[in-house]
Design an enzyme around this catalytic site. Structure first.
Site, PDB file in Angstrom:
ATOM      1  N   GLU A   1       0.869  -1.168   0.000  1.00 59.65           N
ATOM      2  CA  GLU A   1       0.000   0.000   0.000  1.00 59.65           C
ATOM      3  C   GLU A   1       0.914   1.228   0.000  1.00 59.65           C
ATOM      4  OE1 GLU A   1      -2.706   0.521   3.328  1.00 59.65           O
ATOM      5  OE2 GLU A   1      -3.433   2.394   2.436  1.00 59.65           O
TER       6      GLU A   1
ATOM      7  N   ARG B   1       5.844 -13.189   9.399  1.00 62.97           N
ATOM      8  CA  ARG B   1       6.481 -11.919   9.061  1.00 62.97           C
ATOM      9  C   ARG B   1       7.873 -11.846   9.658  1.00 62.97           C
ATOM     10  NH1 ARG B   1       3.450  -7.560   9.494  1.00 62.97           N
ATOM     11  NH2 ARG B   1       5.011  -6.151  10.303  1.00 62.97           N
TER      12      ARG B   1
ATOM     13  N   LYS C   1       4.946   0.758   8.821  1.00 68.67           N
ATOM     14  CA  LYS C   1       5.013   2.048   8.130  1.00 68.67           C
ATOM     15  C   LYS C   1       4.413   3.151   8.982  1.00 68.67           C
ATOM     16  CE  LYS C   1       3.866   0.153   3.692  1.00 68.67           C
ATOM     17  NZ  LYS C   1       2.442  -0.112   3.538  1.00 68.67           N
TER      18      LYS C   1
HETATM   19  P1  ATP Z   1       2.894  -1.917   7.434  1.00 68.73           P
HETATM   20  O1  ATP Z   1       2.113  -2.299   8.648  1.00 68.73           O
HETATM   21  O2  ATP Z   1       4.286  -1.565   7.709  1.00 68.73           O
HETATM   22  O3  ATP Z   1       2.169  -0.893   6.583  1.00 68.73           O
HETATM   23  P2  ATP Z   1       1.813  -3.819   5.718  1.00 68.73           P
HETATM   24  O4  ATP Z   1       1.843  -5.282   5.740  1.00 68.73           O
HETATM   25  O5  ATP Z   1       0.523  -3.166   6.029  1.00 68.73           O
HETATM   26  O6  ATP Z   1       2.953  -3.265   6.594  1.00 68.73           O
HETATM   27  P3  ATP Z   1       1.818  -3.483   2.919  1.00 68.73           P
HETATM   28  O7  ATP Z   1       2.308  -2.338   2.120  1.00 68.73           O
HETATM   29  O8  ATP Z   1       0.376  -3.754   2.909  1.00 68.73           O
HETATM   30  O9  ATP Z   1       2.331  -3.235   4.362  1.00 68.73           O
HETATM   31  O10 ATP Z   1       2.640  -4.806   2.614  1.00 68.73           O
HETATM   32  C1  ATP Z   1       3.046  -5.281   1.366  1.00 68.73           C
HETATM   33  C2  ATP Z   1       3.461  -6.701   1.540  1.00 68.73           C
HETATM   34  O11 ATP Z   1       4.574  -6.794   2.406  1.00 68.73           O
HETATM   35  C3  ATP Z   1       2.360  -7.550   2.135  1.00 68.73           C
HETATM   36  O12 ATP Z   1       2.228  -8.744   1.396  1.00 68.73           O
HETATM   37  C4  ATP Z   1       2.836  -7.835   3.526  1.00 68.73           C
HETATM   38  O13 ATP Z   1       2.381  -9.069   3.968  1.00 68.73           O
HETATM   39  C5  ATP Z   1       4.359  -7.782   3.381  1.00 68.73           C
HETATM   40  N1  ATP Z   1       4.996  -7.428   4.641  1.00 68.73           N
HETATM   41  C6  ATP Z   1       4.796  -6.333   5.387  1.00 68.73           C
HETATM   42  N2  ATP Z   1       5.507  -6.385   6.532  1.00 68.73           N
HETATM   43  C7  ATP Z   1       6.207  -7.538   6.496  1.00 68.73           C
HETATM   44  C8  ATP Z   1       7.128  -8.184   7.379  1.00 68.73           C
HETATM   45  N3  ATP Z   1       7.478  -7.626   8.542  1.00 68.73           N
HETATM   46  N4  ATP Z   1       7.641  -9.375   7.007  1.00 68.73           N
HETATM   47  C9  ATP Z   1       7.305  -9.926   5.844  1.00 68.73           C
HETATM   48  N5  ATP Z   1       6.446  -9.390   4.969  1.00 68.73           N
HETATM   49  C10 ATP Z   1       5.888  -8.215   5.283  1.00 68.73           C
HETATM   50 MG    MG Z   2      -0.971  -2.198   5.470  1.00 67.17          MG
END
Ligand code: ATP
Ligand code: MG
Length: 580
Positions: free
Chosen positions: A39, A269, A279
């Protein structure tokens, strides 16, 4: 067994590749298609590196493709700047997306049509309850939810209301579209989840076209389906969402044009100690000015790690070593440093930088240098500049001589590190002290301290010393001199800003600390006024070095110039830590 073999074994055995290998063996798909779906609401971080390496890595290994898809269903938090930086980060890590970048917003028309299809099938309805009412009537783990008064409204009413939503007739929070599934499901995600909401917000891709936006849980499986994703790989927190993922794909169905039903697979994760991978929280650090920006070298963002001097090779190696599993764990930060260090060892030129300068005046310099050429070791390649009273010594940039040479100026006054002269040396100290006056200066002569000068507070502020003129590039014949230290010319060296780093967070698990501020390490940044040899000052911004005896450093990509060098510490030279 070598590391390389170990890593291969590891890859072979991770459960996702195992599944894919079976699918390939069974000819289940024409091609393996994965996606990385960030995102665009912030910069990518270390956690995303794992997901990128996994999704793009699998596509590469199995001759498939990986789409970069922006999951842009929430325009309030999203920005073009984030999109641009995410693209840049993925490329920098060494991966290529298929075709062009995709956006969930590319599918808004299709998703809207499918929402109408769901309404017509009796699988969705417009709920006019307030957000609070919707929350309160969801029930709890022990208690089923209560149906909305609109749950059994007619298809006609629902179509009309959904159209009114689309046409801006409802304010935000006045109406939502919900999937009609099961208000008593033990899985809360199946209790008629919201799939569309009103948001009177322009969108970075679609402008003012929409005032309703699909929810992530609805947009994601269907975007996967549209793109023909075969393996939709995400983190474990989405496991409970999988039933809805499958529901949405099934209800839209083949007549909706879905080629293969995509399948979701979850892995654990990445968590690393002293590191925050969210983020939202990283944005807070940026917004509050706690760090200088998303690319502050202390940040666990890809932009920050790049500026810190971390390498894409090192980050990819780290992810391979971490592997892919379903069990939650916290990875040792030192493993990350190990991978980075390893990627730097054979690729970075060396140079001398004195981080805490202590002036040394060589009292017999001119006299000793008058004979340099006749007394030097045969291997020494140097030239004397009479006007400048400087001996320019050629030295390889690395034990791998293919990296070329640099010229190091040796002059009457030099700097050594304050830590290399101790008034009261601890036991076993091998450098200089009042008791041990001799040491080799790396790349040049053996030096003997004759006097130290103290300030009023009793600190050593200068040394006077002599050099043994017979030792340019060779050992004295009559005695053994223990120890080698680095140094920089006081007159030809260049003052440089060197930033030393510790963890940004002193808390081992910063995410568990309720107030982010309490988790911060007040010593995460130390700025030193150092002196570096000219070859380092003249380096291009962004180039990486090993400062002899000090560690790995990068010329700061934004601020470094030859006149005002700025270096960031990448990682220390060594650590007792060994990966298993
Ligand atoms: P954040 O909470 O930091 O915004 P998110 O998962 O909401 O993380 P996205 O931009 O939606 O962020 O994530 C893109 C991809 O990265 C998703 O498939 C998510 O599962 C993966 N991802 C995010 N954080 C991790 C992590 N700590 N380890 C492995 N994969 C991750
Ligand atoms: Mg997210």
């Amino acid at each position: 067994m070598s590391d390389a073999v170990n890593k291969e074994e590891h890859e072979k055995n991770d459960f996702i590749r195992h599944i894919i290998r079976e699918d390939v063996a069974n000819d289940k798909y024409e091609q393996i298609i994965t996606r990385f779906p960030p995102e665009p609401n912030g910069y990518l971080h270390l956690g995303h590196v794992k997901s990128i390496c996994l999704n793009f890595g699998i596509a590469k290994e199995f001759g498939g493709i990986c789409n970069l898809r922006f999951d842009d269903t929430n325009p309030t938090a999203e920005k073009q700047d984030y999109i641009d930086n995410i693209k840049n980060d993925v490329k920098w890590l060494g991966f290529e997306w298929a075709d062009k970048p995709y956006y969930a917003s590319d599918y808004f028309d299709q998703l809207h049509e499918w929402a109408i299809k769901l309404i017509k099938q009796g699988d969705a309805y417009v709920d006019l309850q307030t957000p609070e009412q919707i929350r309160e009537t969801r029930g709890s783990f022990n208690e089923p939810g209560k149906p909305s008064p609109q749950r059994d409204a007619s298809v006609e009413d629902n179509l009309q209301r959904f159209d009114d939503m689309k046409n801006g007739k409802y304010a935000e929070g006045e109406a939502v579209l919900r999937a009609k599934i099961d208000m008593a499901s033990p899985n809360m995600n199946m209790r008629d989840p919201v799939i569309y909401r009103v948001m009177k917000q322009a969108h970075h891709q679609t402008g003012d076209k929409w005032c309703i936006y699909p929810m992530y849980d609805y947009a994601h499986p269907l975007s996967d389906a549209i793109e023909g994703i075969t393996h939709s790989i995400c983190t474990l927190e989405f496991e409970d969402h999988r039933p809805f993922y499958d529901w949405a794909v099934e209800k839209v169905g083949a007549e909706g044009g879905i080629k293969y039903p995509p399948h979701q697979y979850e892995f654990s994760r990445l968590n690393v100690d002293h590191t925050m991978t969210s983020k939202r929280k990283l944005k807070q650090l940026v917004d509050e000015g706690i760090v200088t920006g998303w690319d502050d070298p202390r940040m666990p963002t890809i932009a920050g790690m790049r500026r810190r001097g971390y390498t894409p090779e090192g980050l990819r190696d780290f992810c391979e070593r971490v592997g892919v599993t379903k069990s939650d764990s916290v990875v040792d930060f030192r493993l990350l440093e190990f991978s980075i260090r390893q990627s730097l060892e054979n690729t970075t030129a060396r140079g001398m930088a004195v981080l805490k300068p202590l002036k040394v005046t060589i009292t017999n310099f001119e006299e000793a240098l008058s004979e340099w050429e006749s007394l030097k070791d045969e291997g020494v390649n140097a030239r004397w500049d009479e006007a400048e009273k400087t001996l320019w010594i050629n030295q390889p940039k690395h034990p791998n001589v293919d990296m070329g040479e640099r010229e190091i100026p040796f002059t009457e006054t030099i700097y050594i590190d304050q830590g290399d002269y101790e008034l009261e040396p601890p036991k076993g100290y091998k450098r200089l002290s009042p008791e041990k006056s001799e040491i080799r200066l790396r790349n040049t002569y053996v030096l003997a301290v004759t006097e130290h000068v103290l300030d009023d507070a009793g600190n050593v502020v200068e040394l006077k010393a002599t050099i043994d003129k017979t030792t340019l590039g060779k050992n004295p014949e009559d005695r053994k001199v223990k120890g080698v230290i680095h140094w920089v010319s006081a007159t030809k060296g260049v003052p440089a800003t060197v930033r030393m780093y510790e963890h940004l967070f002193s808390a081992e698990n910063p995410s568990a600390v309720p107030d982010l501020h309490d988790a911060l390490n007040p010593n995460s940044l130390t700025v030193l006024e150092a002196v570096v040899e000219p070859s380092l000052a003249n380096a291009e911004a962004g180039s990486r070095f090993q400062f002899e005896r000090e560690g790995y450093f990068v010329a700061d990509a934004e601020e470094h110039t030859a006149d005002k060098p700025v270096f960031n510490q990448i990682v220390s030279l060594r650590d007792n830590y060994k990966p298993e």
